[in-house]
Design an enzyme around this catalytic site. Sequence first.
Site, PDB file in Angstrom:
ATOM      1  N   SER A  21      68.233  32.897  46.305  1.00 29.01           N
ATOM      2  CA  SER A  21      67.824  33.655  45.117  1.00 29.01           C
ATOM      3  C   SER A  21      68.972  34.399  44.442  1.00 29.01           C
ATOM      4  O   SER A  21      69.041  34.424  43.210  1.00 29.01           O
ATOM      5  CB  SER A  21      66.702  34.638  45.477  1.00 29.01           C
ATOM      6  OG  SER A  21      65.566  33.914  45.821  1.00 29.01           O
ATOM      7  N   THR A  56      60.636  38.006  50.573  1.00 27.43           N
ATOM      8  CA  THR A  56      60.566  36.755  51.336  1.00 27.43           C
ATOM      9  C   THR A  56      60.228  37.049  52.794  1.00 27.43           C
ATOM     10  O   THR A  56      59.915  38.207  53.150  1.00 27.43           O
ATOM     11  CB  THR A  56      61.872  35.932  51.139  1.00 27.43           C
ATOM     12  OG1 THR A  56      61.699  34.659  51.750  1.00 27.43           O
ATOM     13  CG2 THR A  56      63.098  36.623  51.725  1.00 27.43           C
ATOM     14  N   LYS A 106      56.098  38.963  52.944  1.00 27.24           N
ATOM     15  CA  LYS A 106      55.244  38.559  51.821  1.00 27.24           C
ATOM     16  C   LYS A 106      53.801  39.081  51.930  1.00 27.24           C
ATOM     17  O   LYS A 106      53.165  39.362  50.924  1.00 27.24           O
ATOM     18  CB  LYS A 106      55.227  37.038  51.690  1.00 27.24           C
ATOM     19  CG  LYS A 106      56.473  36.455  51.037  1.00 27.24           C
ATOM     20  CD  LYS A 106      56.304  34.941  50.916  1.00 27.24           C
ATOM     21  CE  LYS A 106      57.375  34.334  50.045  1.00 27.24           C
ATOM     22  NZ  LYS A 106      57.117  32.907  49.755  1.00 27.24           N
ATOM     23  N   ASN A 154      55.469  37.476  46.223  1.00 26.88           N
ATOM     24  CA  ASN A 154      56.905  37.184  46.311  1.00 26.88           C
ATOM     25  C   ASN A 154      57.698  37.834  45.182  1.00 26.88           C
ATOM     26  O   ASN A 154      58.914  37.772  45.178  1.00 26.88           O
ATOM     27  CB  ASN A 154      57.168  35.670  46.332  1.00 26.88           C
ATOM     28  CG  ASN A 154      56.838  35.013  45.010  1.00 26.88           C
ATOM     29  OD1 ASN A 154      56.164  35.596  44.159  1.00 26.88           O
ATOM     30  ND2 ASN A 154      57.298  33.801  44.813  1.00 26.88           N
ATOM     31  N   ALA A 210      48.981  24.614  56.276  1.00 29.13           N
ATOM     32  CA  ALA A 210      48.043  25.666  55.861  1.00 29.13           C
ATOM     33  C   ALA A 210      48.664  27.054  56.032  1.00 29.13           C
ATOM     34  O   ALA A 210      47.976  28.016  56.350  1.00 29.13           O
ATOM     35  CB  ALA A 210      46.734  25.546  56.661  1.00 29.13           C
ATOM     36  N   GLY A 247      51.533  30.047  54.260  1.00 27.35           N
ATOM     37  CA  GLY A 247      51.563  30.807  53.012  1.00 27.35           C
ATOM     38  C   GLY A 247      51.815  29.931  51.800  1.00 27.35           C
ATOM     39  O   GLY A 247      51.165  30.085  50.757  1.00 27.35           O
ATOM     40  N   ALA A 248      52.750  28.980  51.924  1.00 32.97           N
ATOM     41  CA  ALA A 248      53.073  28.115  50.788  1.00 32.97           C
ATOM     42  C   ALA A 248      51.876  27.235  50.430  1.00 32.97           C
ATOM     43  O   ALA A 248      51.584  27.016  49.253  1.00 32.97           O
ATOM     44  CB  ALA A 248      54.279  27.252  51.132  1.00 32.97           C
ATOM     45  N   LEU A 265      57.637  20.338  49.751  1.00 32.84           N
ATOM     46  CA  LEU A 265      58.113  21.704  49.498  1.00 32.84           C
ATOM     47  C   LEU A 265      59.435  21.965  50.206  1.00 32.84           C
ATOM     48  O   LEU A 265      60.199  22.845  49.815  1.00 32.84           O
ATOM     49  CB  LEU A 265      57.066  22.731  49.960  1.00 32.84           C
ATOM     50  CG  LEU A 265      56.044  23.169  48.900  1.00 32.84           C
ATOM     51  CD1 LEU A 265      55.370  21.996  48.236  1.00 32.84           C
ATOM     52  CD2 LEU A 265      55.029  24.119  49.481  1.00 32.84           C
TER      53      LEU A 265
HETATM   54  P1  NAP Z   1      54.430  29.031  57.303  1.00 32.96           P
HETATM   55  O1  NAP Z   1      53.477  30.011  56.704  1.00 32.96           O
HETATM   56  O2  NAP Z   1      55.229  29.415  58.494  1.00 32.96           O
HETATM   57  O3  NAP Z   1      53.627  27.656  57.607  1.00 32.96           O
HETATM   58  C1  NAP Z   1      54.255  26.611  58.300  1.00 32.96           C
HETATM   59  C2  NAP Z   1      53.357  25.378  58.257  1.00 32.96           C
HETATM   60  O4  NAP Z   1      54.039  24.316  58.937  1.00 32.96           O
HETATM   61  C3  NAP Z   1      52.028  25.571  59.000  1.00 32.96           C
HETATM   62  O5  NAP Z   1      51.050  24.783  58.372  1.00 32.96           O
HETATM   63  C4  NAP Z   1      52.370  25.029  60.390  1.00 32.96           C
HETATM   64  O6  NAP Z   1      51.240  24.588  61.128  1.00 32.96           O
HETATM   65  C5  NAP Z   1      53.222  23.844  60.021  1.00 32.96           C
HETATM   66  N1  NAP Z   1      54.061  23.439  61.169  1.00 32.96           N
HETATM   67  C6  NAP Z   1      55.158  24.075  61.648  1.00 32.96           C
HETATM   68  N2  NAP Z   1      55.649  23.411  62.721  1.00 32.96           N
HETATM   69  C7  NAP Z   1      54.817  22.341  62.932  1.00 32.96           C
HETATM   70  C8  NAP Z   1      54.787  21.286  63.878  1.00 32.96           C
HETATM   71  N3  NAP Z   1      55.718  21.178  64.846  1.00 32.96           N
HETATM   72  N4  NAP Z   1      53.804  20.354  63.782  1.00 32.96           N
HETATM   73  C9  NAP Z   1      52.862  20.446  62.823  1.00 32.96           C
HETATM   74  N5  NAP Z   1      52.838  21.434  61.877  1.00 32.96           N
HETATM   75  C10 NAP Z   1      53.805  22.367  61.942  1.00 32.96           C
HETATM   76  O7  NAP Z   1      55.529  28.592  56.206  1.00 32.96           O
HETATM   77  P2  NAP Z   1      55.355  28.509  54.611  1.00 32.96           P
HETATM   78  O8  NAP Z   1      55.880  29.751  54.010  1.00 32.96           O
HETATM   79  O9  NAP Z   1      53.965  28.075  54.309  1.00 32.96           O
HETATM   80  O10 NAP Z   1      56.410  27.355  54.258  1.00 32.96           O
HETATM   81  C11 NAP Z   1      56.158  26.007  54.598  1.00 32.96           C
HETATM   82  C12 NAP Z   1      57.332  25.154  54.101  1.00 32.96           C
HETATM   83  O11 NAP Z   1      57.419  25.222  52.674  1.00 32.96           O
HETATM   84  C13 NAP Z   1      58.695  25.620  54.633  1.00 32.96           C
HETATM   85  O12 NAP Z   1      59.481  24.497  54.893  1.00 32.96           O
HETATM   86  C14 NAP Z   1      59.298  26.390  53.446  1.00 32.96           C
HETATM   87  O13 NAP Z   1      60.719  26.357  53.424  1.00 32.96           O
HETATM   88  C15 NAP Z   1      58.739  25.585  52.270  1.00 32.96           C
HETATM   89  N6  NAP Z   1      58.637  26.374  51.042  1.00 32.96           N
HETATM   90  C16 NAP Z   1      59.318  25.905  49.966  1.00 32.96           C
HETATM   91  C17 NAP Z   1      59.244  26.601  48.764  1.00 32.96           C
HETATM   92  C18 NAP Z   1      60.010  26.050  47.589  1.00 32.96           C
HETATM   93  O14 NAP Z   1      60.221  26.814  46.636  1.00 32.96           O
HETATM   94  N7  NAP Z   1      60.378  24.788  47.584  1.00 32.96           N
HETATM   95  C19 NAP Z   1      58.467  27.773  48.659  1.00 32.96           C
HETATM   96  C20 NAP Z   1      57.771  28.215  49.796  1.00 32.96           C
HETATM   97  C21 NAP Z   1      57.872  27.494  50.987  1.00 32.96           C
HETATM   98  P3  NAP Z   1      50.501  25.593  62.143  1.00 32.96           P
HETATM   99  O15 NAP Z   1      49.606  26.444  61.288  1.00 32.96           O
HETATM  100  O16 NAP Z   1      49.782  24.689  63.062  1.00 32.96           O
HETATM  101  O17 NAP Z   1      51.588  26.402  62.839  1.00 32.96           O
END
Ligand code: NAP
Length: 277
Positions: free
Chosen positions: A21, A66, A70, A91, A134, A136-137, A222
């Site tokens: 950012s 972040t 959040k 955010n 499922a 935050g994103a 994402l």
């Molecule tokens: P989060 O809240 O920590 O959620 C992580 C997700 O990944 C959950 O659904 C989790 O499942 C799943 N996961 C993690 N390890 C796993 C595994 N070994 N097998 C199966 N599922 C697994 O993270 P978030 O904030 O939602 O972010 C998710 C992704 O989006 C990250 O890579 C982040 O960098 C990316 N993102 C990108 C942007 C962008 O601007 N491009 C913005 C936000 C986020 P469980 O619930 O079972 O743990």
Amino acid sequence: MTNEKIPLVAVLGSPISHSKSPVLHSYWLRKYGINGHYIPMEVDTVDLDNVLISMPKMGFIGANITIPHKENVMKIADKISDRAAMIGAANTLSFGSNGRIYADNTDGYGFIENIRQHQPEWHATDGPSLILGAGGASRAVVSSLLEKSAPEIWITNRTRARAEKIASDFGARVKVIDWFSVNKFLPDAATVINATSLGMVGKPELTIDLKPLSNKTLVTDLVYNPIETHLLTQARERGCRTVDGVGMLIHQAVPGFSRWFNVQPTVDTALRDLLLS
Ligand code: NAP
């Protein structure tokens, strides 16, 4: 000498050194000749409250929030946008002159605008969307797709209870599918979204087989590190349209910058190249 106040904005998180950012917002500040600063701030959860209360007095007009703050910031904010309330996380903060904190969530906006920029003929109404993840994103993506009149959203997650919670929070258009039954749903999905952290550098690969997918499906990830994930490579090999995650990161920053500095910044190739360099 002038008495001009230099507007300050920060991104608060822990850890924070990886955040892109500051590079992103500093690029726009330079581009538009704005005399302001955007800095990273490492803040522990126990200090979040005190830091946020002090920031307006120190010349800060807003902040990005972040991981891991959040959700916590929602308890501190004075006013919360409808979309942040639905998502349960914020955010982007703006500070009023009286120090009041307005909290918003722009991730869903960034998600939609990124697809619109790179695949303008895509619409959320094209058909069912299948979301992997499922966290935050994912909640932000669900919220934005529903706002754009998506007819149906299929959501699947390793931990099914988190997907069930999203379905119960967002209503009947969101349906939970089993993590191991994704293949059955791929042929009818108009949009497939990876909102898990699988495929990211340092994480296991997302091992979903895209063979059943129609070449009319749009696939987006994402994850933006790496920029070309295995999911996107597979989708392109099947003739699908694809959109990577960097654009979402850039577009989610637009509403904050325009609110803080009164300039609607454009998302150009030079900025994308800078973030990828
Ligand atoms: P989060 O809240 O920590 O959620 C992580 C997700 O990944 C959950 O659904 C989790 O499942 C799943 N996961 C993690 N390890 C796993 C595994 N070994 N097998 C199966 N599922 C697994 O993270 P978030 O904030 O939602 O972010 C998710 C992704 O989006 C990250 O890579 C982040 O960098 C990316 N993102 C990108 C942007 C962008 O601007 N491009 C913005 C936000 C986020 P469980 O619930 O079972 O743990």
